[in-house]
Design an enzyme around this catalytic site. Structure first.
Site, PDB file in Angstrom:
ATOM      1  N   TYR A 133      28.118 -14.409 -20.156  1.00 34.69           N
ATOM      2  CA  TYR A 133      28.352 -13.315 -19.209  1.00 34.69           C
ATOM      3  C   TYR A 133      29.841 -13.011 -19.133  1.00 34.69           C
ATOM      4  O   TYR A 133      30.685 -13.890 -19.365  1.00 34.69           O
ATOM      5  CB  TYR A 133      27.882 -13.706 -17.804  1.00 34.69           C
ATOM      6  CG  TYR A 133      26.397 -13.641 -17.572  1.00 34.69           C
ATOM      7  CD1 TYR A 133      25.795 -12.494 -17.064  1.00 34.69           C
ATOM      8  CD2 TYR A 133      25.583 -14.738 -17.850  1.00 34.69           C
ATOM      9  CE1 TYR A 133      24.421 -12.440 -16.835  1.00 34.69           C
ATOM     10  CE2 TYR A 133      24.211 -14.695 -17.624  1.00 34.69           C
ATOM     11  CZ  TYR A 133      23.645 -13.534 -17.109  1.00 34.69           C
ATOM     12  OH  TYR A 133      22.291 -13.487 -16.890  1.00 34.69           O
TER      13      TYR A 133
ATOM     14  N   ASP B 131      20.241  -9.731 -11.798  1.00 35.80           N
ATOM     15  CA  ASP B 131      20.081  -9.236 -10.429  1.00 35.80           C
ATOM     16  C   ASP B 131      20.187  -7.718 -10.375  1.00 35.80           C
ATOM     17  O   ASP B 131      20.592  -7.063 -11.337  1.00 35.80           O
ATOM     18  CB  ASP B 131      21.160  -9.845  -9.523  1.00 35.80           C
ATOM     19  CG  ASP B 131      21.029 -11.345  -9.372  1.00 35.80           C
ATOM     20  OD1 ASP B 131      19.898 -11.856  -9.509  1.00 35.80           O
ATOM     21  OD2 ASP B 131      22.058 -12.007  -9.110  1.00 35.80           O
TER      22      ASP B 131
END
Length: 252
Positions: free
Chosen positions: A111, A52
């Protein structure tokens, strides 16, 4: 055509995410421009995922094709790093099988999300600053519930074009590193906005707004509106992607 994997890192602060889009500069756009310039041919790249806006990558992988065999891969890496802006760095370029795919062949992605409870002029740019106390023990208890499920519709951005919201989570845990709390999560795939939605909902658990049972019910309801607000993107880093060894078995 010869296919190559491109290993890179980027600071996502100035970019509207990875994927090319009409309303802002993206990392993919900058990579394609640089490759096209140096290879003197239009060179589209396909990334392992779509981060994003504002999200960073310590390790992203993308693939591209060339008609000619590249003779000096290290030299191309050095030229790319000279052409690219300072917030994008190429680690290496590796030949792979012609049918290897940076996205679909990935076995896992990892992540890390960072949180901090104090003002820090250095790490503060890359961590979500929270105020007051958070119950990280309870947040870890809730995070361990993620292993029970595969359908994570509740943590997916609405109206995406994916065929399934099923993911297999392999790791999800909070740990303290100096002044930072770090959430590391590993899965075979992630949905759009998934990690930030999970962190935002775990934050509600840590605040006492949700119980561990409530967290499980959020997942079971398969409703994004039941989950917490997405955590800020500046504190999220893609840190690793794993592939099967056989895709690197290339014979010239």
């Amino acid at each position: 055509m010869q296919r190559y994997f491109l290993y890179l890192a980027y600071n996502g602060t100035r970019y509207h995410g990875w994927q090319v889009q009409p309303n802002g500069v993206t990392v993919q756009e900058r990579i394609e421009e640089a490759l096209t310039l140096l290879l003197r041919s239009d060179t589209p790249v396909v990334g392992a995922g779509r981060t994003d806006a504002g999200v960073h990558a310590r390790l992203m992988v993308a693939h591209f094709d060339t008609e000619d065999l590249l003779q000096d891969l290290q030299g191309l890496v050095e030229k790319l790093n000279r052409v690219l802006p300072s917030d994008i760095s190429i680690y290496k370029i590796v030949p792979v099988r012609a049918d290897a795919h940076s996205r679909f062949d990935a076995l896992s992605r990892t992540y890390r999300y960072y949180m901090i409870d104090c003002k820090d002029p250095f790490s503060g740019m890359y961590a979500w600053r929270y105020h007051g106390n958070l119950d990280f023990e309870k947040m870890n208890e809730a995070a361990s519930c993620l292993f029970r499920y595969t359908d994570f519709t509740s943590f997916s951005k609405l109206h995406t074009d994916v065929k399934t919201n099923n993911c297999r989570i392999m790791k999800a845990h909070w740990e303290k590193e100096n002044d930072l709390w770090v959430f590391e999560i590993k899965a075979d795939r992630f949905l759009r906005n998934m990690v930030r939605a999970i962190v935002g909902t775990l934050y509600d658990v840590g605040r006492g707004r949700l119980s561990v049972g409530d967290f499980c019910r959020v997942i079971e309801d398969k409703n994004r509106c039941k989950a917490g607000t997405s955590a800020p993107g500046n504190a999220l880093f893609l840190v690793n992607i794993e592939y099967p060894e056989e895709i690197f078995d290339v014979q010239f």
